[in-house]
Each structure stands twice: as C-alpha cells, then as structure tokens.
Design a protein around this motif. Sequence first.
Motif, mmCIF file in Angstrom:
data_model
loop_
_atom_site.group_PDB
_atom_site.id
_atom_site.type_symbol
_atom_site.label_atom_id
_atom_site.label_comp_id
_atom_site.label_asym_id
_atom_site.label_seq_id
_atom_site.Cartn_x
_atom_site.Cartn_y
_atom_site.Cartn_z
ATOM 1 N N GLN A 182 -3.641 9.120 4.236
ATOM 2 C CA GLN A 182 -2.288 9.486 3.796
ATOM 3 C C GLN A 182 -2.380 10.771 2.978
ATOM 4 O O GLN A 182 -3.283 10.922 2.149
ATOM 5 C CB GLN A 182 -1.698 8.409 2.897
ATOM 6 C CG GLN A 182 -1.561 7.029 3.521
ATOM 7 C CD GLN A 182 -0.936 6.030 2.551
ATOM 8 O OE1 GLN A 182 0.134 5.511 2.793
ATOM 9 N NE2 GLN A 182 -1.607 5.762 1.451
ATOM 10 N N HIS A 226 0.304 11.783 1.059
ATOM 11 C CA HIS A 226 1.095 11.570 -0.157
ATOM 12 C C HIS A 226 1.203 10.070 -0.453
ATOM 13 O O HIS A 226 2.306 9.537 -0.597
ATOM 14 C CB HIS A 226 2.500 12.168 -0.006
ATOM 15 C CG HIS A 226 2.504 13.664 0.084
ATOM 16 N ND1 HIS A 226 2.217 14.338 1.240
ATOM 17 C CD2 HIS A 226 2.724 14.610 -0.853
ATOM 18 C CE1 HIS A 226 2.281 15.645 1.012
ATOM 19 N NE2 HIS A 226 2.589 15.834 -0.247
ATOM 20 N N TYR A 259 -4.905 1.545 4.242
ATOM 21 C CA TYR A 259 -3.574 1.973 3.791
ATOM 22 C C TYR A 259 -2.561 1.398 4.776
ATOM 23 O O TYR A 259 -2.543 1.828 5.945
ATOM 24 C CB TYR A 259 -3.462 3.506 3.767
ATOM 25 C CG TYR A 259 -4.708 4.183 3.241
ATOM 26 C CD1 TYR A 259 -5.099 4.005 1.913
ATOM 27 C CD2 TYR A 259 -5.507 4.965 4.072
ATOM 28 C CE1 TYR A 259 -6.254 4.595 1.430
ATOM 29 C CE2 TYR A 259 -6.664 5.565 3.592
ATOM 30 C CZ TYR A 259 -7.037 5.371 2.280
ATOM 31 O OH TYR A 259 -8.189 5.951 1.809
ATOM 32 N N ASP A 279 -2.608 -6.047 -9.003
ATOM 33 C CA ASP A 279 -3.820 -5.288 -8.700
ATOM 34 C C ASP A 279 -4.924 -6.251 -8.294
ATOM 35 O O ASP A 279 -5.091 -7.306 -8.906
ATOM 36 C CB ASP A 279 -4.296 -4.521 -9.942
ATOM 37 C CG ASP A 279 -3.387 -3.352 -10.277
ATOM 38 O OD1 ASP A 279 -2.567 -2.975 -9.418
ATOM 39 O OD2 ASP A 279 -3.510 -2.826 -11.403
ATOM 40 N N ILE A 334 -0.805 -2.852 -4.862
ATOM 41 C CA ILE A 334 0.338 -3.111 -3.988
ATOM 42 C C ILE A 334 1.572 -2.408 -4.540
ATOM 43 O O ILE A 334 1.817 -2.438 -5.747
ATOM 44 C CB ILE A 334 0.600 -4.632 -3.897
ATOM 45 C CG1 ILE A 334 -0.609 -5.305 -3.232
ATOM 46 C CG2 ILE A 334 1.870 -4.936 -3.118
ATOM 47 C CD1 ILE A 334 -0.455 -6.777 -3.008
ATOM 48 N N LEU A 335 2.325 -1.787 -3.644
ATOM 49 C CA LEU A 335 3.599 -1.163 -4.014
ATOM 50 C C LEU A 335 4.692 -1.803 -3.167
ATOM 51 O O LEU A 335 4.714 -1.636 -1.951
ATOM 52 C CB LEU A 335 3.533 0.345 -3.742
ATOM 53 C CG LEU A 335 4.808 1.128 -4.015
ATOM 54 C CD1 LEU A 335 5.146 1.130 -5.502
ATOM 55 C CD2 LEU A 335 4.662 2.569 -3.517
HETATM 56 C C1 BTN Z 1 -0.840 0.761 -7.129
HETATM 57 O O1 BTN Z 1 -1.781 0.062 -7.508
HETATM 58 O O2 BTN Z 1 -0.386 1.665 -7.840
HETATM 59 C C2 BTN Z 1 -0.217 0.507 -5.774
HETATM 60 C C3 BTN Z 1 -0.897 1.302 -4.698
HETATM 61 C C4 BTN Z 1 -0.305 1.093 -3.327
HETATM 62 C C5 BTN Z 1 -0.881 2.056 -2.319
HETATM 63 C C6 BTN Z 1 -0.478 1.733 -0.918
HETATM 64 S S1 BTN Z 1 -1.460 2.600 0.269
HETATM 65 C C7 BTN Z 1 -0.404 2.092 1.534
HETATM 66 C C8 BTN Z 1 1.018 2.160 1.011
HETATM 67 N N1 BTN Z 1 1.580 3.487 1.197
HETATM 68 C C9 BTN Z 1 1.783 4.121 0.028
HETATM 69 O O3 BTN Z 1 2.226 5.277 -0.098
HETATM 70 N N2 BTN Z 1 1.431 3.328 -0.984
HETATM 71 C C10 BTN Z 1 0.968 2.028 -0.523
#
Ligand code: BTN
Length: 253
Positions: free
Chosen positions: A39, A41, A59, A103, A114-115
């Motif tokens: 990725q 961004h 990802y 986390d 995770i987001l």
């Molecule tokens: C965090 O711990 O801050 C959460 C991170 C989440 C990253 C993942 S990678 C796949 C998906 N696409 C993104 O842009 N972010 C999530």
Amino acid sequence: MKTMDNLIYLHSTKSTNEDAYALALKGAAHGVGVLAEKQSHGRGRLGREWNSPPGTGLYCSIIIRPSLPPAEFPRLTLTAGLALCIAIESLTTRPFGLKWPNDLYCEGRKCGGILVESSSLYHGETNIFVIVGIGVNVNTPSPAFPASLQGRASSLFLETGVHWNIRNLYDRIHDSLIRHVAIHEQQGFGEILKEWRKRDVLYEKEMQWLTSEGKVISGWGMGPDEKGQLVARDRDGVLHEIISGDVQLFRKE
Ligand code: BTN
C-alpha cells in the motif's frame, strides 16, 4: 488485479480500506475482501500512517454487513481483534494477545493492528456496512522496522522463527472474522468479551493514557466493559472509562 470468489487481490494500491469502502458503496456483499501486496498510503488508527512495504506484510480489508443495530458497531472493533488473535493462535503456540482496542501483541511488541470504518449511518440509509482493515507484520525482519519502532514492533516471523504464507493467513483470518461476527450477532457481545478478556495484555498492568482534556493519567487496566470501552483504576482507586485514544504500557525509563 485478480478476482477470486469473494477476494480481490491487488499487486499495489493506496489503501485496501479505501478500495473495500468503494466496493461496498457499489453494493459488494458481506465477506468480500481486498488483499494487497503493498500500500502506498496505508492508514492506521488516530490518523497515523501504516507502513506497508511489499512482500512482508498482510494488508487486507473485509466488508462486513452486520445484522446489528448501528449503536453496536463500535464493539465490532473488539470482535475483529479477537477474530484476528484466534486465527493466529490456530497456527502457532506462541502467546499472542490483544491490547485495547485492537492491537495484536506478542511478548510486549505490536505485530498487527485493525482499523474499523463504518458507512454513513444517517437515518434512512439502506447501504450500511463496516470495513475491517487488518495489517499484520508477517515476514518482516527486524532491520526493516524504522528506528522509532525498534523494540516496540515485531512480526510473526520474528516471534515464531518461520516464514508464513500470507495468502493462507488471509483465509484463516477471513474465516475467523466471519465466524466471530456471527457469534456477536447470534450470542451477543458478552460471548466476544469473555474470550477477549482472556487475551487482554493490559489486564492488571500499569498503564498511562491521555484524557480528552490532554491530561496524562496512570492506572491499572481492568479490561473492556460491556460497551467495549476500557476501564482503568487510578492510584486513588477511582475507575475511569477510556473511550478512545492511545493507551501505553507503563515503561520505567
Ligand atoms: C493501527 O494499528 O493503527 C491499525 C492499522 C491498520 C492497517 C491496515 S493495513 C490494511 C488496511 N488498509 C489500511 O489503509 N489500513 C488497514
């Protein structure tokens, strides 16, 4: 781009969360996922960047259409974290755990995060969905972490000593997520919470957090409550409910 059943596999993208969101807006079904090799961004929580170099990390973003009232959606963050942790546990005997809100940790180091992002929930909206974005440091060697993350971040490879197949790992995580969302819907968040608490790396640990007024408070983790918010007890025995933000394990310098 390759499309397989309910998976879109991309060589490169900006952010799989953005891709999954766009697909969901067009009506893509519950369980459709986007997995990318890299990725440009990658987004993390609290507006941070998620470093997403090619080849070493997982990802992905999975579309969830929950049979739950929108007020329940914030709790899905914990459901997704539990699903991730259980998927990893099914592949190793190493002790993985969860740091609130979601986390993935092993031996005090972050291996994944995770987001979760939801669709607009305005009254009358019919296309309602949640995007679960998952980033895991899979085959990352130690020197690949930037200096700021040295000693704080780790990978499945570093914790287990073996290389992992990212595509197989995705399948395991996908199955676990769909299964745990169904448990949440059918048996309630209490079932999720019971298992989540067993994996809570902050439980009874001394920690610090920032209040919405910008004050740093120290206390001990008491685990998430039935709303999914973290409860902590300070030195005077006062209980605090932490709604969002960043919680740090207390480190003696
Ligand atoms: C965090 O711990 O801050 C959460 C991170 C989440 C990253 C993942 S990678 C796949 C998906 N696409 C993104 O842009 N972010 C999530």
